[in-house]
Each structure stands twice: as structure tokens, then as C-alpha cells.
Design a protein around this motif. Structure first.
Motif, mmCIF file in Angstrom:
data_model
loop_
_atom_site.group_PDB
_atom_site.id
_atom_site.type_symbol
_atom_site.label_atom_id
_atom_site.label_comp_id
_atom_site.label_asym_id
_atom_site.label_seq_id
_atom_site.Cartn_x
_atom_site.Cartn_y
_atom_site.Cartn_z
ATOM 1 N N ALA A 40 0.828 -1.207 0.000
ATOM 2 C CA ALA A 40 0.000 0.000 0.000
ATOM 3 C C ALA A 40 0.860 1.254 0.000
ATOM 4 O O ALA A 40 0.561 2.229 -0.697
ATOM 5 N N GLY A 41 1.951 1.228 0.762
ATOM 6 C CA GLY A 41 2.851 2.373 0.771
ATOM 7 C C GLY A 41 3.473 2.628 -0.585
ATOM 8 O O GLY A 41 3.738 3.776 -0.966
ATOM 9 N N ALA A 42 3.696 1.556 -1.350
ATOM 10 C CA ALA A 42 4.298 1.683 -2.675
ATOM 11 C C ALA A 42 3.372 2.362 -3.673
ATOM 12 O O ALA A 42 3.813 2.752 -4.763
ATOM 13 N N MET A 43 2.081 2.523 -3.340
ATOM 14 C CA MET A 43 1.158 3.215 -4.237
ATOM 15 C C MET A 43 1.522 4.688 -4.378
ATOM 16 O O MET A 43 1.084 5.357 -5.313
ATOM 17 N N LEU A 79 -5.008 5.358 6.780
ATOM 18 C CA LEU A 79 -4.382 5.937 5.590
ATOM 19 C C LEU A 79 -5.181 5.625 4.327
ATOM 20 O O LEU A 79 -5.358 6.500 3.460
ATOM 21 N N LEU A 80 -5.657 4.397 4.210
ATOM 22 C CA LEU A 80 -6.420 4.015 3.023
ATOM 23 C C LEU A 80 -7.728 4.800 2.935
ATOM 24 O O LEU A 80 -8.144 5.210 1.842
ATOM 25 N N PHE A 85 -8.860 5.233 -0.874
ATOM 26 C CA PHE A 85 -8.691 3.918 -1.477
ATOM 27 C C PHE A 85 -9.744 2.930 -0.972
ATOM 28 O O PHE A 85 -10.072 1.962 -1.646
ATOM 29 N N VAL A 86 -10.248 3.150 0.236
ATOM 30 C CA VAL A 86 -11.352 2.365 0.765
ATOM 31 C C VAL A 86 -12.305 3.307 1.502
ATOM 32 O O VAL A 86 -11.939 4.426 1.868
ATOM 33 N N PRO A 103 -4.297 4.422 -7.718
ATOM 34 C CA PRO A 103 -2.933 4.594 -7.192
ATOM 35 C C PRO A 103 -1.981 5.118 -8.259
ATOM 36 O O PRO A 103 -2.170 4.884 -9.460
ATOM 37 N N LYS A 104 -0.961 5.833 -7.818
ATOM 38 C CA LYS A 104 0.054 6.329 -8.743
ATOM 39 C C LYS A 104 0.818 5.178 -9.381
ATOM 40 O O LYS A 104 1.250 5.268 -10.520
ATOM 41 N N ARG A 105 1.008 4.123 -8.623
ATOM 42 C CA ARG A 105 1.723 2.949 -9.128
ATOM 43 C C ARG A 105 1.276 1.722 -8.339
ATOM 44 O O ARG A 105 0.739 1.846 -7.240
ATOM 45 N N VAL A 106 1.501 0.563 -8.948
ATOM 46 C CA VAL A 106 1.121 -0.705 -8.325
ATOM 47 C C VAL A 106 2.365 -1.587 -8.236
ATOM 48 O O VAL A 106 3.056 -1.795 -9.239
#
Length: 219
Positions: A40-43, A79-80, A85-86, A103-106
Motif C-alpha cells: 500500500a505504501g508503494a502506491m 491511511l487508506l 482507497f477504501v 494509485p500512482k503505481r502498483v
């Protein structure tokens, strides 16, 4: 902030009892909690300082009653929801029922080793010279912010000596609320036990902390 996480010097929590040969995880769900949190942080919607502050903002009764990875998951839920995101409906249904942010990235499984190896370096180049020098006596500022800070409560308003001058690093206090990295130089500061704990402290004990430049002033 003076939250439940800031336990340095607090009494009533019993002795520290390290577990011999402690495993990385005590249950299978903890592995998943770590994986979900990192993924999730990697998003790219939040940074490490915002995630730390989310954990610090848990109610003290909830924080102290939770295990390490329970704290991570509860903060991740915050955070989500904060970043859309949710939703509460999603959580109640146990499924995605509302529209969610993109998300910016997956982070894909095949890229995990490379991403973990790269890490998230927070050091930054500094053009300005250091304000303080090794051997100089300094005093930490006595402040009590409602936001994130890396200066522990027990070391505020205390005198110490600069032991090392470090490079520049992202300033957590501004990075957590999204106000920019604003990098500052970091210093290792050494305090005597008597300065921190007062009368009856172990005279042979010293404590060192890494402090950002704006936490310090000349003694």
C-alpha cells in the motif's frame, strides 16, 4: 506529538524482556500485514512519516492493547480511508463497493525484491554549512507539537554535547503533513543520565539521539 508511542522514560510498563531467538513473525497473519502495508505504501499516496504519524494517532487504550502489527494494520486502515482507497462501506462489506482512488503505481510481485533492495533513502544533499560542531554544547528545544516529530519527549529542554555531524535528511515534522521534505542536517547529541533523569540516575550512563538542526540551540 506526545502520543502513546513516546514511551521513553515512562514508568509502569514493566521491564524490557527480549525474547531469545525471537522469530521475525509470531503468526502467519503478521507476514501478510507487513506485505499489505509495504504494498500500500508503494502506491505513492503517503510517505513514511505520515504512516508513522497515523500509528501515533491511535487512541492510547487502543495502542497499548494492540500488538506491533495490529498497530500497523489499524494505521493502514486510516491511511487508506484518508486517501480514498477504501470507504467505511467497503470495510463493512469486506469488499470494494464504492469507487476508489487510482494509485500512482502498483507494486507487482516480480518487482518486490528490487523495490525492497532500493529502499527509501531519506538522505539529501546540503549546501549550507553545519550550524553546530563536534564537542559543542547544545540544548534541545522544549516544544510539544500536535503533529509528528522525532524528538522524544524525555529529551526536550535538555543540554547535551554534539558527538557527530551528519548529512542532511528529510525533516519528518514537515514531511508527515505533506508540507514538503525541507531537509535539514542531523546531529548525534549525547546526554548524561543525570541531565535526562535527574537525581539518582546511573552516573555511568549516557544516551545519544539523532536530532534535526531545528531541534537544537546553543547551550
Amino acid at each position: 506529538m506526545n502520543g502513546p508511542h513516546d514511551l521513553g522514560g515512562q514508568m509502569g510498563f514493566g521491564p524490557v524482556a527480549p525474547e531469545k531467538d525471537e522469530p521475525y513473525f509470531h503468526a502467519a497473519w503478521e507476514k501478510r500485514a507487513l506485505g499489505v502495508t509495504l504494498t500500500a505504501g508503494a502506491m505513492g499516496a503517503w510517505n513514511i512519516d505520515e504512516s508513522r504519524h497515523a500509528r501515533e494517532c491511535l487512541h492510547p487504550a487502543d495502542y497499548y492493547a494492540s500488538s506491533y502489527y495490529e498497530i500497523w494494520i489499524k494505521a493502514l486502515e486510516t491511511l487508506l480511508k484518508r486517501h480514498n482507497f477504501v470507504t467505511a462501506n467497503d470495510l463493512a462489506a469486506g469488499d470494494a463497493v464504492d469507487l476508489a482512488a487510482t494509485p500512482k503505481r502498483v507494486l507487482k510481485a516480480e518487482n518486490v525484491p528490487a523495490v525492497l533492495a532500493k529502499g527509501g533513502p531519506c538522505d539529501r544533499p546540503m549546501d549550507e554549512p553545519a550550524v553546530f560542531a563536534v564537542g559543542q554544547r547544545v540544548r534541545t528545544k522544549n516544544f510539544h507539537p500536535t503533529g509528528h516529530t522525532r524528538l522524544p519527549r524525555y529529551a526536550r529542554g535538555k543540554e547535551g554535547v554534539i558527538d557527530a555531524v551528519r548529512d542532511g535528511f528529510v525533516f519528518p515534522d514537515s514531511n508527515a503533513p505533506g508540507q514538503g521534505e525541507n531537509p535539514q542536517r542531523v546531529y548525534t547529541v549525547v546526554f548524561t543520565a543525570a541531565e535526562l533523569w535527574g537525581e539518582g540516575a546511573d552516573p555511568t550512563l549516557t544516551v545519544s539521539i539523532d536530532a534535526w538542526e531545528s531541534y537544537l540551540e546553543p547551550a
